[in-house]
Motif scaffolding. Sequence first.
Motif, PDB file in Angstrom:
ATOM      1  N   ILE A 195       0.856  -1.184   0.000  1.00 38.12           N
ATOM      2  CA  ILE A 195       0.000   0.000   0.000  1.00 38.12           C
ATOM      3  C   ILE A 195       0.892   1.234   0.000  1.00 38.12           C
ATOM      4  N   GLU A 196       0.591   2.171  -0.865  1.00 34.30           N
ATOM      5  CA  GLU A 196       1.340   3.427  -0.907  1.00 34.30           C
ATOM      6  C   GLU A 196       0.572   4.470  -0.110  1.00 34.30           C
ATOM      7  N   PHE A 197       1.116   4.790   1.060  1.00 32.87           N
ATOM      8  CA  PHE A 197       0.452   5.730   1.955  1.00 32.87           C
ATOM      9  C   PHE A 197       0.837   7.158   1.632  1.00 32.87           C
TER      10      PHE A 197
ATOM     11  N   PHE B 107      -8.567   7.569   3.678  1.00 36.79           N
ATOM     12  CA  PHE B 107      -7.690   6.810   2.789  1.00 36.79           C
ATOM     13  C   PHE B 107      -8.323   5.488   2.370  1.00 36.79           C
ATOM     14  N   THR B 108      -8.975   4.797   3.292  1.00 42.48           N
ATOM     15  CA  THR B 108      -9.605   3.527   2.932  1.00 42.48           C
ATOM     16  C   THR B 108     -10.740   3.736   1.937  1.00 42.48           C
TER      17      THR B 108
ATOM     18  N   GLU C 199     -10.879   6.149  -0.320  1.00 41.76           N
ATOM     19  CA  GLU C 199     -10.257   6.499  -1.602  1.00 41.76           C
ATOM     20  C   GLU C 199      -9.599   5.299  -2.268  1.00 41.76           C
ATOM     21  N   SER C 200      -8.894   4.498  -1.460  1.00 45.83           N
ATOM     22  CA  SER C 200      -8.079   3.417  -2.016  1.00 45.83           C
ATOM     23  C   SER C 200      -8.845   2.121  -2.239  1.00 45.83           C
TER      24      SER C 200
ATOM     25  N   GLU D 236      -8.899  -0.149  -0.076  1.00 44.77           N
ATOM     26  CA  GLU D 236      -8.214  -1.136   0.767  1.00 44.77           C
ATOM     27  C   GLU D 236      -9.022  -1.358   2.038  1.00 44.77           C
TER      28      GLU D 236
ATOM     29  N   VAL E 239      -4.903  -1.332   6.014  1.00 46.84           N
ATOM     30  CA  VAL E 239      -4.350   0.025   6.031  1.00 46.84           C
ATOM     31  C   VAL E 239      -3.765   0.347   7.400  1.00 46.84           C
TER      32      VAL E 239
END
Length: 65
Positions: A3-5, A40-41, A43-44, A46, A51
Amino acid sequence: MAIEFPDELIKLERAAWNEIQEGRLTVKTAFAVHEGLVAFTKESGESRFDVEMGLKRIVRHPEAA
């Protein structure tokens, strides 16, 4: 796949980890990390678990990342 954070999310987690280690974690910091994780979750796509665990691994155990 790793995962790219976003840098901002890593920065928030580092701030929280520093506060935890110093025994002074604030609600404001914890909430900021939580909100960043949720955003973030969404958007991604994942899983929240992946995450959160991945982010903690990067911040708390950078040698393993």
